[in-house]
Design a protein around this motif. Structure first.
Motif, PDB file in Angstrom:
ATOM      1  N   LEU A  25       0.721  -1.405   0.045  1.00 42.88           N
ATOM      2  CA  LEU A  25       0.034   0.104  -0.106  1.00 42.88           C
ATOM      3  C   LEU A  25       0.736   1.066  -0.089  1.00 42.88           C
ATOM      4  O   LEU A  25       0.568   2.306   0.403  1.00 42.88           O
ATOM      5  CB  LEU A  25      -0.937   0.031   1.182  1.00 42.88           C
ATOM      6  CG  LEU A  25      -2.205  -1.020   1.243  1.00 42.88           C
ATOM      7  CD1 LEU A  25      -2.967  -0.820   2.498  1.00 42.88           C
ATOM      8  CD2 LEU A  25      -2.933  -0.792  -0.308  1.00 42.88           C
ATOM      9  N   LEU A  34      -0.482   4.790  -1.632  1.00 39.28           N
ATOM     10  CA  LEU A  34      -1.659   5.663  -1.181  1.00 39.28           C
ATOM     11  C   LEU A  34      -1.157   6.884  -0.619  1.00 39.28           C
ATOM     12  O   LEU A  34      -0.124   7.295  -0.118  1.00 39.28           O
ATOM     13  CB  LEU A  34      -2.079   4.885   0.308  1.00 39.28           C
ATOM     14  CG  LEU A  34      -2.836   3.546  -0.082  1.00 39.28           C
ATOM     15  CD1 LEU A  34      -3.392   3.226   1.627  1.00 39.28           C
ATOM     16  CD2 LEU A  34      -3.983   3.692  -0.903  1.00 39.28           C
ATOM     17  N   ASP A  55      -6.215   9.201   0.788  1.00 42.31           N
ATOM     18  CA  ASP A  55      -6.776   7.979   0.545  1.00 42.31           C
ATOM     19  C   ASP A  55      -6.518   7.238   1.744  1.00 42.31           C
ATOM     20  O   ASP A  55      -7.328   6.387   2.259  1.00 42.31           O
ATOM     21  CB  ASP A  55      -5.744   7.416  -0.643  1.00 42.31           C
ATOM     22  CG  ASP A  55      -6.008   7.998  -1.958  1.00 42.31           C
ATOM     23  OD1 ASP A  55      -6.985   8.410  -2.219  1.00 42.31           O
ATOM     24  OD2 ASP A  55      -5.336   7.427  -2.904  1.00 42.31           O
ATOM     25  N   ARG A  66      -8.947   8.049   4.432  1.00 43.35           N
ATOM     26  CA  ARG A  66     -10.443   7.453   4.204  1.00 43.35           C
ATOM     27  C   ARG A  66     -10.408   6.182   4.316  1.00 43.35           C
ATOM     28  O   ARG A  66     -11.324   5.597   4.797  1.00 43.35           O
ATOM     29  CB  ARG A  66     -10.507   7.917   2.575  1.00 43.35           C
ATOM     30  CG  ARG A  66     -12.062   7.814   2.177  1.00 43.35           C
ATOM     31  CD  ARG A  66     -12.374   8.472   0.994  1.00 43.35           C
ATOM     32  NE  ARG A  66     -11.284   7.970  -0.175  1.00 43.35           N
ATOM     33  CZ  ARG A  66     -10.567   8.840  -0.801  1.00 43.35           C
ATOM     34  NH1 ARG A  66     -10.987  10.216  -0.753  1.00 43.35           N
ATOM     35  NH2 ARG A  66      -9.738   8.526  -1.689  1.00 43.35           N
ATOM     36  N   GLN A 123     -10.664   5.356   7.968  1.00 44.46           N
ATOM     37  CA  GLN A 123     -12.068   5.660   8.325  1.00 44.46           C
ATOM     38  C   GLN A 123     -13.012   4.720   8.132  1.00 44.46           C
ATOM     39  O   GLN A 123     -13.780   4.028   8.879  1.00 44.46           O
ATOM     40  CB  GLN A 123     -12.644   7.074   7.652  1.00 44.46           C
ATOM     41  CG  GLN A 123     -12.238   8.513   8.078  1.00 44.46           C
ATOM     42  CD  GLN A 123     -12.444   9.589   7.580  1.00 44.46           C
ATOM     43  OE1 GLN A 123     -13.575   9.475   6.370  1.00 44.46           O
ATOM     44  NE2 GLN A 123     -11.749  10.476   7.332  1.00 44.46           N
ATOM     45  N   ARG A 124     -12.900   4.081   6.894  1.00 43.77           N
ATOM     46  CA  ARG A 124     -13.868   3.002   6.431  1.00 43.77           C
ATOM     47  C   ARG A 124     -13.532   1.683   7.289  1.00 43.77           C
ATOM     48  O   ARG A 124     -14.188   0.891   7.745  1.00 43.77           O
ATOM     49  CB  ARG A 124     -13.786   2.674   4.960  1.00 43.77           C
ATOM     50  CG  ARG A 124     -14.271   3.922   4.169  1.00 43.77           C
ATOM     51  CD  ARG A 124     -13.961   3.693   2.805  1.00 43.77           C
ATOM     52  NE  ARG A 124     -14.494   4.601   1.936  1.00 43.77           N
ATOM     53  CZ  ARG A 124     -14.253   4.975   0.688  1.00 43.77           C
ATOM     54  NH1 ARG A 124     -13.192   4.095   0.129  1.00 43.77           N
ATOM     55  NH2 ARG A 124     -14.830   5.710   0.201  1.00 43.77           N
ATOM     56  N   PRO A 131      -6.760  -3.666   5.446  1.00 45.40           N
ATOM     57  CA  PRO A 131      -6.287  -4.545   4.129  1.00 45.40           C
ATOM     58  C   PRO A 131      -4.932  -4.817   4.355  1.00 45.40           C
ATOM     59  O   PRO A 131      -4.243  -4.245   5.110  1.00 45.40           O
ATOM     60  CB  PRO A 131      -6.548  -3.720   3.000  1.00 45.40           C
ATOM     61  CG  PRO A 131      -6.523  -2.227   3.421  1.00 45.40           C
ATOM     62  CD  PRO A 131      -7.152  -2.270   5.020  1.00 45.40           C
ATOM     63  N   TYR A 185      -9.288   2.437  -3.126  1.00 40.26           N
ATOM     64  CA  TYR A 185      -8.297   3.271  -2.181  1.00 40.26           C
ATOM     65  C   TYR A 185      -8.786   4.455  -2.562  1.00 40.26           C
ATOM     66  O   TYR A 185      -8.501   5.458  -1.738  1.00 40.26           O
ATOM     67  CB  TYR A 185      -6.722   2.467  -2.444  1.00 40.26           C
ATOM     68  CG  TYR A 185      -6.926   1.257  -1.585  1.00 40.26           C
ATOM     69  CD1 TYR A 185      -6.989   0.990  -0.513  1.00 40.26           C
ATOM     70  CD2 TYR A 185      -6.091   0.257  -2.313  1.00 40.26           C
ATOM     71  CE1 TYR A 185      -6.923  -0.238  -0.028  1.00 40.26           C
ATOM     72  CE2 TYR A 185      -5.934  -1.067  -1.819  1.00 40.26           C
ATOM     73  CZ  TYR A 185      -6.428  -1.263  -0.538  1.00 40.26           C
ATOM     74  OH  TYR A 185      -6.222  -2.543  -0.243  1.00 40.26           O
ATOM     75  N   GLY A 199     -17.761  -0.141   5.094  1.00 40.10           N
ATOM     76  CA  GLY A 199     -17.587   0.950   5.692  1.00 40.10           C
ATOM     77  C   GLY A 199     -17.661   2.310   5.055  1.00 40.10           C
ATOM     78  O   GLY A 199     -17.108   3.280   5.553  1.00 40.10           O
TER      79      GLY A 199
END
Lengths: 234, 569
Positions: free
Chosen positions: A28, A31, A35, A38, A41-42, A102, B203, B255
């Protein structure tokens, strides 16, 4: 014994502020800061960890990162503060959030902080990076070492930068550089270890230090592989 | 990543033990250059497997101007562009979606088209494939088995012949397995049909980065320009219980902090106000907002908008479609100026300061008066703002009028009608610009050149395949993106290949003409569409399905089907 540190909102609701340490792996590393924000947050929503929101016209979650991570950077030590509604144990917090994150992001430590604790942004003290740089052609270690020594012996290193208003301002970046050394040198790549310190919430970007090395043959763009190996808080 | 169909098909395929589905998107030109420079094949995102190594490669056909991208992706994925050049080593190329209603311009490139809702036969097709693959028989064996399923069209099994004037003379199957008519598939009951429990969560932020949730399929309003309104009949609603349950699961698993209630006309869902209120009440404390993507003027109440925008506030977009009542009656839009003004006045009182109005230009029977009517409506909206009490209204006002160029589509009552010429579109746009006197009004218009090409492909036949292939070779990609659209190249190719663009786009068709898409049975009959065409010319309205059955043919399409059992009034 399970300790839960609670803070009380004005209306009597209980909130807990949790400071957590996380890692971002290669999967990742591209990112952007927004991004990633967010994504967290999710992930908190998926983990069913309720985050406190600001009470303004445009409510936003109370989640603050120590620093916006550069796109492309891998990090072993990052920090963020999150205000969670209600009470939750640290074990539960870590277990839930890691299940929801993730591959490529992982929370490795967490603890409660009290309201009024110095903000993350203000607590950053020292940061250590490993910078892997590709070379155009092989360079002798002595040549590199010389360039490093030359940089470090300078009393001041002035860079010019444009302010938000468009004015050009000069800044001395020497005070922020604590150490720079060659970690490894191979045929067509060098790994540097750079330690920087934060002074009054200011610091220098690793890439600028490499540029100031003034070493011909370094391919600075776009191939520098940057790993933050340590971030120390005061 | 924004397309709802993909979000449905992807988990549906992956739920199968024997199937592994990945995504691949058309790379932007910089990425394409890198792939070509390094001779790398276009790959799927999840495992980076080249497209040519898959059993199937499927495309969603959302828009005619994405056709060159499809050919380009096949080429980049190292799959022979033409079906006839593919061997046992190559994937089966499948496609579906709204543009599959006239698949002919892609006939040479796609092996199998899905007509209608793919959910119905997708599993059956994969089962057939699995069985066939073991036999190691030629591709044609599989294709012959596939056409036995409803809604499956294999273009290689049909042969068109043409009249001397260029119109279609005959369109016949050339293998005995292929049916004369291809019947579309539709899901009977969306409450029991498969619906994913989670979505791919990107993403980066994408368009429609939220839980897009389909509350019903089909629309019975019968707007005469609207293809989806005919294609997706009959109307099939989900119960509010199904909706709430499925949304709750999706929110928990993704989410996301926003839900959008998608359908062709979400305001028409019975009890939409209650549904929204329930959802807002349930999720407001979690800072989750609810939105509706498309609203008819007569179905929105501003209270409802306010409900939804409790968490975040934006502007109001309305689609009167035409500038005068006469023309709105021609297209059977049904809304009145009074509906519009009422909505706008309410919006101003609730401090909305940004109003956007959508129109179509070049609708059948349109006159300069209808064009001036668009400006007139804009002015009335501005007036309504200044008539609103200063203490109530927003401090600033912006009215945006935007016009698209009308493209007549297959399976609509206007499928016989000519598109305006490009010169006529430009003249009308200028006329409208001159009619707009207020500085509070911004006018946006859509490029007529792109709409002209869209019109060619929308009602095109398989003689256009060579144009698409040549356009891809000439570098045409992302034609729907204005900065990429290269009209001069298209025009040059059309001339070189001796294609008559006006024949497809600007020709008035005879009642009896055989259309390239007539072999598809969508349920709504051609007679009904023609009847609607005639009513349009007289300005006669057709009532909403739910108020009165207009006998469009869909009830006879499937034995025992009764529309009213699948919706509530």
């Amino acid at each position: 014994m399970i300790v839960v540190l609670c803070n009380f909102r004005k209306d009597g609701f209980v909130v807990s502020i949790i400071r957590f340490k996380f890692q971002r792996k290669e999967a990742l590393r591209f990112l952007s800061h927004l991004d990633q924000l967010r994504l967290f947050q999710r992930a908190f929503r998926r983990a069913n960890i309720e985050i406190e929101h600001s009470h303004g016209f445009n409510p936003h979650p109370k989640l603050a990162f120590a620093q916006a991570m550069s796109v492309g950077m891998v990090s072993d030590e990052e920090y963020a503060d999150v205000t969670v509604k209600g009470t939750i144990t640290i074990d539960e917090f870590m277990q839930k959030i890691n299940k929801a994150l993730p591959e490529g992001l992982c929370v490795i430590d967490a603890w409660y902080i009290e309201k009024g604790t110095l903000s993350l942004n203000a607590s950053m003290a020292e940061s250590e990076y490993e910078l892997n740089v590709d070379l155009l052609y092989p360079i002798a270690e002595e040549t590199v070492q010389k360039a490093v020594d030359a940089l470090l012996t300078k009393q001041e290193i002035i860079i010019q930068r444009r302010t938000k208003k468009g004015k050009i301002k000069e800044k001395d970046i020497r005070p922020f550089i604590k150490a720079l050394e060659i970690k490894k040198i191979e045929a067509l790549s060098i790994t540097f270890r750079l330690t920087v310190i934060y002074i009054e919430q200011q610091c220098v970007k690793p890439m600028i230090v490499l540029e100031k090395l003034n070493l011909e043959g370094l391919i600075l763009n776009p191939t520098v592989f940057m790993v933050r190996t340590m971030l120390k808080l005061t | 990543m924004s397309h709802l169909g993909m979000k449905l098909i992807y988990p549906m395929l992956n739920r199968r033990e024997d199937t592994w589905c990945e995504r691949s998107f058309a790379p932007w030109i910089d990425m394409e250059k890198q792939l070509r420079d390094h001779d790398l094949p276009l790959f799927a995102i999840e495992s980076m497997t080249p497209l040519c190594d898959f059993d199937f490669v499927g495309f969603t056909l959302q828009y005619e101007m994405s056709f060159t991208n499809i050919i380009n992706m096949l080429d980049l994925g190292k799959i022979p562009i033409r079906s006839t050049d593919r061997t046992m080593e190559d994937p089966i190329v499948i496609a579906g979606g709204p543009c599959a209603s006239n698949p002919e311009p892609l006939a040479d490139f796609v092996d199998i088209f899905f007509i209608g809702d793919a959910e119905v036969t997708l599993d059956d097709l994969l089962d057939l494939y699995k069985a066939w693959k073991k036999t190691k028989k030629p591709r044609i064996d599989f294709l012959k088995k596939a056409v036995a399923l409803d809604g499956i069209y294999v273009p290689a099994f049909y042969k068109p012949t043409y009249n001397t004037d260029g119109t279609l003379k005959d369109f016949q199957p050339i293998v005995e397995e292929a049916p004369q008519k291809v019947r579309k598939c539709f899901v009977d009951d969306l409450n029991t049909a498969y619906y994913p429990e989670t979505l791919l969560v990107p993403y980066t932020s994408t368009v429609h980065d939220r839980v897009s949730y389909e509350i019903f399929r089909g629309c019975g309003r019968g707007c005469r320009f609207c293809q989806a309104g005919m294609l997706y009949r009959p109307t099939r609603e989900k119960t509010s219980e199904t909706i709430k349950n499925q949304i709750d699961v999706l929110l928990k698993n993704t989410g996301y902090d926003e839900i959008s209630l998608a359908s062709l006309s979400s305001g028409d869902y019975p009890g939409i106000e209650t549904l929204i209120k329930d959802l807002v009440d349930q999720y407001e404390s979690d800072n989750i907002s609810v939105s509706l993507p498309s609203l008819r003027i007569d179905s929105v109440s501003i209270d409802m908008l306010e409900q939804m925008q409790k968490v975040r506030k934006s502007g109001v977009t309305l689609a009167p479609e035409a500038g005068t009542q006469r023309l709105r009656d021609v297209i059977n839009k049904g809304v009145t100026e009074a509906d519009l003004m009422q909505t706008v006045e309410d919006a101003f009182k609730k401090k909305f300061g940004h109003i956007k109005l959508y129109f179509m230009m070049g609708l059948p029977t349109e006159t300069d008066e209808d064009i001036a009517g668009i400006a007139h409506l804009g002015h009335k909206v501005v007036e309504a703002y200044f008539d609103t009490d200063e203490s109530l209204r927003n401090r600033s006002l912006k009215v945006v009028l935007s016009t698209a160029c009308f493209v007549p589509k297959p399976f609509t009552p206007f499928q016989w009608e000519p598109q305006d010429t490009m010169d006529e579109f430009v003249r009308k746009q200028k006329h409208l610009k001159n009619e707009i006197k207020s500085r509070k009004i911004t006018y946006n218009w859509q490029d007529s050149q792109l709409s002209y090409l869209e019109a060619i492909f929308a009602r095109g036949d398989r003689r256009l395949c060579k144009l698409l292939e040549a356009a891809q070779k000439a570098g045409c990609r992302f034609d729907g993106w204005s900065r990429m659209f290269d009209y001069d190249t298209w025009l040059q190719l059309i001339e070189e290949l001796e294609i008559d663009g006006a024949f497809y786009a600007c020709r008035q068709r005879e009642k009896e003409e055989l259309f390239p898409w007539d072999f598809i049975d969508i349920g709504v009959t051609k007679e009904y569409l023609y009847h609607e065409n005639q009513k349009a010319k007289l300005g006669e309205l057709t009532p909403y399905c739910k108020e009165e059955c207009n006998d469009c043919g869909v009830m006879q399409f499937q034995e025992g089907w009764v529309c009213s059992e699948h919706y509530t009034v």
